[in-house]
Design a protein around this motif. Structure first.
Motif, PDB file in Angstrom:
ATOM      1  N   ILE A  81       0.868  -1.175  -0.158  1.00  0.00           N
ATOM      2  CA  ILE A  81      -0.096   0.053   0.087  1.00  0.00           C
ATOM      3  C   ILE A  81       0.994   1.209  -0.020  1.00  0.00           C
ATOM      4  O   ILE A  81       1.797   1.372   1.033  1.00  0.00           O
ATOM      5  CB  ILE A  81      -1.060   0.015   1.405  1.00  0.00           C
ATOM      6  N   HIS A  82       0.826   1.936  -1.073  1.00  0.00           N
ATOM      7  CA  HIS A  82       1.222   3.467  -0.960  1.00  0.00           C
ATOM      8  C   HIS A  82       0.080   4.576  -0.846  1.00  0.00           C
ATOM      9  O   HIS A  82      -0.559   4.712  -2.007  1.00  0.00           O
ATOM     10  CB  HIS A  82       2.275   3.664  -2.098  1.00  0.00           C
ATOM     11  N   THR A  83      -0.035   5.095   0.201  1.00  0.00           N
ATOM     12  CA  THR A  83      -1.212   5.983   0.524  1.00  0.00           C
ATOM     13  C   THR A  83      -0.845   7.219  -0.244  1.00  0.00           C
ATOM     14  O   THR A  83      -1.926   8.129  -0.561  1.00  0.00           O
ATOM     15  CB  THR A  83      -1.444   6.035   1.962  1.00  0.00           C
ATOM     16  N   ASP A  84       0.424   7.686  -0.383  1.00  0.00           N
ATOM     17  CA  ASP A  84       0.583   9.145  -0.963  1.00  0.00           C
ATOM     18  C   ASP A  84       1.900   8.982  -1.619  1.00  0.00           C
ATOM     19  O   ASP A  84       2.953   9.210  -1.113  1.00  0.00           O
ATOM     20  CB  ASP A  84       0.587   9.893  -0.080  1.00  0.00           C
ATOM     21  N   LEU A  85       1.764   8.679  -2.777  1.00  0.00           N
ATOM     22  CA  LEU A  85       2.969   8.507  -3.852  1.00  0.00           C
ATOM     23  C   LEU A  85       3.840   9.630  -4.032  1.00  0.00           C
ATOM     24  O   LEU A  85       5.060   9.755  -4.165  1.00  0.00           O
ATOM     25  CB  LEU A  85       2.602   7.909  -5.131  1.00  0.00           C
TER      26      LEU A  85
END
Length: 463
Positions: A144-148
Motif C-alpha cells: 500500500i502506498h497511500t501518498d506517492l
C-alpha cells in the motif's frame, strides 16, 4: 415473570448474554463513580442485538458481492478476459478506476501477459520502467502506498512515473495460491491519496485467492492450446510448392481445442501434382497427432500410386483400420496433370470440390462413399475431368460448411454463391479468391474466440 430469552440469529448463537432474572436495583443500590462496591452497568440487550444484526447484514452483503463477482469471473474463458474482469471487480471493491494486472508464472514457462484497466499501451509501457525487486519472491503479498507524491523512501523513478501518469496512491496484491503458486500481481491506482479500508482489503483478498486458481486453469489451457498449435504447424506444410501451370493458395483456421483437418500439395513424378484435404475424428492433441500420421502415410501412397486415387485412399483406409481402429477420417485426393489440366480424384465421405471459372461455377460430382474406417473394406469409383484455362479448383473441409451454422444444403448453396460473387480480379488470383470466399461465407468468424471446427480451403488455379 422471568424475562424472555433473546432469539438466535440465522442459526448463530447470539453472543449477547441472557439478562439476570432480578429486578432493577433501587436508587439506594445504584453505584456511584469511585464507589468500591460499584458494579458494572447492566448490558443493553437491544443495542447488542442491533449491533449483531448490523454485522450479520454486512457479512451477507459481502458474501453476496463476492458470489456475484466470482460468478462473472468464472464466465471468462481466456486469460486476458479473466485479467480484465479481475481488474474491473477489484477496482469496484477498492474504489479505484485504473489498474494493472500482470501474469508471470514462477515456473518461467510463460506466457507473460499484461492487461490494463483505464490504461493505454503507452501508459503500460511507462509503468514497466518502474524498478521491481530483483527476486520475484521478494514482491510482498500486499503493498500500500497511500501518498506517492510525499511518501518517504520511495524510489525516484516510481515517484516520477506516478506524477507523470497522475497517480496519487496505489494498492497491490500478489496473485498466488496454494495449488497455483505465484502467478503474478494486480495493482490499482487512485487519483488522490487514499487506501482501502480493512473490510475492503479482506474482501478483495478472498476474491483474488479465488481468481488466482481460475487464472491458473486458464494459463494451463493456454499452454495446452499453444502446444497443439505448434504441433499442428509442424505437421502441416509450411509453404505450397511451385508447380508450372498451377498457382495455389490455402487458408487454415484451426479449432480452439485443436482439430484434425489437413491439407497437402505434393509434386509427383512426371510433373504431376497431388492435392489432398481431409480430417480425422476427434479433437485435441491426440487428433492432431493422428492427423499427422495419416497425412504422412497419404504422401507415401501418393508417390507410389498417385495416378490411381482410389488405390491411394484404399491403402489409407487399411492403414487407418489397423493402426487407428477407434478413429474415422474423411479424405479427398486429386491427381493433377498440369500440362493437360486433367484431374482424377476420389473422395471418402468428403465434400465435393468446387470448380470456379468464367464459364462455370459448379460442384464436381463425386460418388457417395463412407468415411475411411467406417467399413470393413472401402472402395469407390474415381472421377476425372479437365479444367479450362483460368479455372480454379477449390478443395475444402466440412468445417467450412459447419461454421456457417446452416443446414448442409443451405451451406452448399452459400458456398456456391460466395464463389460466384467473387470479382474478376479475385478469380484471377487464388489467394484473393480464398480470402473472398472466407470473408463472404464467414464474415464474423474471426470474432469467435473458441471455434469448434477446423476450416481448410485450398485453391489451385490453372493458367
Amino acid at each position: 415473570m422471568s424475562a424472555a430469552r433473546l432469539p438466535k440469529v440465522a442459526g448463530i448463537d447470539s453472543p449477547i448474554p441472557t439478562p439476570a432474572h432480578t429486578a432493577s436495583p433501587s436508587v439506594e443500590q445504584q453505584s456511584h463513580p469511585g464507589d468500591p462496591n460499584a458494579h458494572p452497568p447492566a448490558p443493553d440487550p437491544v443495542g447488542q442485538l442491533t449491533a449483531a444484526q448490523d454485522r450479520l447484514a454486512s457479512w451477507v452483503t459481502d458474501l453476496t458481492t463476492l458470489h456475484e463477482l466470482t460468478g462473472r469471473l468464472a464466465g471468462t474463458a481466456t486469460l486476458e478476459d479473466a485479467l480484465r474482469e479481475l481488474l474491473r471487480a477489484g477496482g469496484t471493491l477498492v474504489g479505484a478506476r485504473r489498474g494493472l494486472a500482470a501474469v508471470s508464472p514462477a515456473d518461467r514457462l510463460g506466457p507473460p501477459t499484461v492487461v490494463g484497466l483505464g490504461l493505454g499501451p503507452a501508459e503500460l509501457g511507462t509503468l514497466e520502467t518502474v524498478p521491481l525487486p530483483a527476486a520475484p519472491e521478494a514482491v510482498p503479498a500486499e503493498e500500500i502506498h497511500t501518498d506517492l507524491r510525499h511518501e518517504p523512501g520511495l524510489d525516484a523513478r516510481h515517484r516520477e512515473v506516478a506524477a507523470r501518469l497522475g497517480f496519487a496512491a496505489s494498492y497491490a496484491l500478489r496473485l498466488s495460491g496454494e495449488s497455483a503458486g505465484r502467478l503474478g500481481s494486480a495493482l490499482w491506482f487512485y487519483d488522490e491519496p487514499a487506501e482501502p479500508v480493512e473490510r475492503r482489503r479482506h474482501l478483495i483478498g478472498l476474491y483474488c485467492r479465488y481468481a488466482t486458481e481460475h487464472l491458473a486453469r486458464l494459463l494451463e489451457l493456454d499452454r495446452s492450446r499453444a502446444t497443439v498449435a505448434t504441433l499442428r504447424e509442424e505437421l502441416l506444410p509450411a509453404r505450397l510448392p511451385r508447380v508450372p501451370g498451377v498457382r495455389m493458395a490455402v487458408r487454415h483456421r484451426p479449432a480452439a481445442g485443436g482439430g484434425g483437418d489437413w491439407y497437402d500439395a505434393l509434386p509427383l513424378p512426371e510433373g504431376a501434382l497431388g492435392l489432398s484435404v481431409g480430417g480425422v475424428s476427434g479433437s485435441g492433441i491426440s487428433a492432431v497427432a493422428a492427423m499427422g500420421r495419416l497425412r504422412a502415410s497419404l504422401r507415401a501412397y501418393a508417390v507410389m500410386e498417385g495416378e490411381d486415387p482410389v488405390a491411394v485412399l484404399s491403402d489409407l483406409e487399411l492403414l487407418l483400420r489397423l493402426t487407428e481402429p477407434a478413429r474415422s477420417a474423411t479424405a479427398l485426393f486429386a491427381y493433377v496433370e498440369p500440362a493437360s489440366r486433367k484431374i482424377v480424384l476420389a473422395g471418402a465421405g468428403h465434400c465435393p470440390p468446387l470448380i470456379v471459372g468464367g464459364r462455370r461455377i459448379e460442384y464436381v460430382e463425386t460418388s457417395l462413399s463412407a468415411p475411411l474406417g467406417m467399413l470393413s473394406c472401402w472402395e469407390a469409383p474415381s472421377v476425372d475431368f479437365r479444367a479450362l484455362s483460368g479455372e480454379t479448383l477449390l478443395l475444402y473441409t466440412d468445417g467450412l460448411l459447419h461454421r456457417t451454422g446452416d443446414p448442409v444444403d443451405r451451406a452448399f448453396a452459400r458456398l456456391h454463391a460466395a464463389a460466384a460473387s467473387a470479382p474478376r480480379t479475385a478469380r484471377d488470383d487464388p489467394a484473393q479468391l480464398v480470402e473472398h470466399v472466407l470473408h463472404t461465407l464467414l464474415p464474423d468468424d474471426r470474432e469467435n474466440p473458441h471455434p469448434t471446427e477446423d476450416v481448410v480451403l485450398l485453391a489451385a488455379r490453372f493458367d
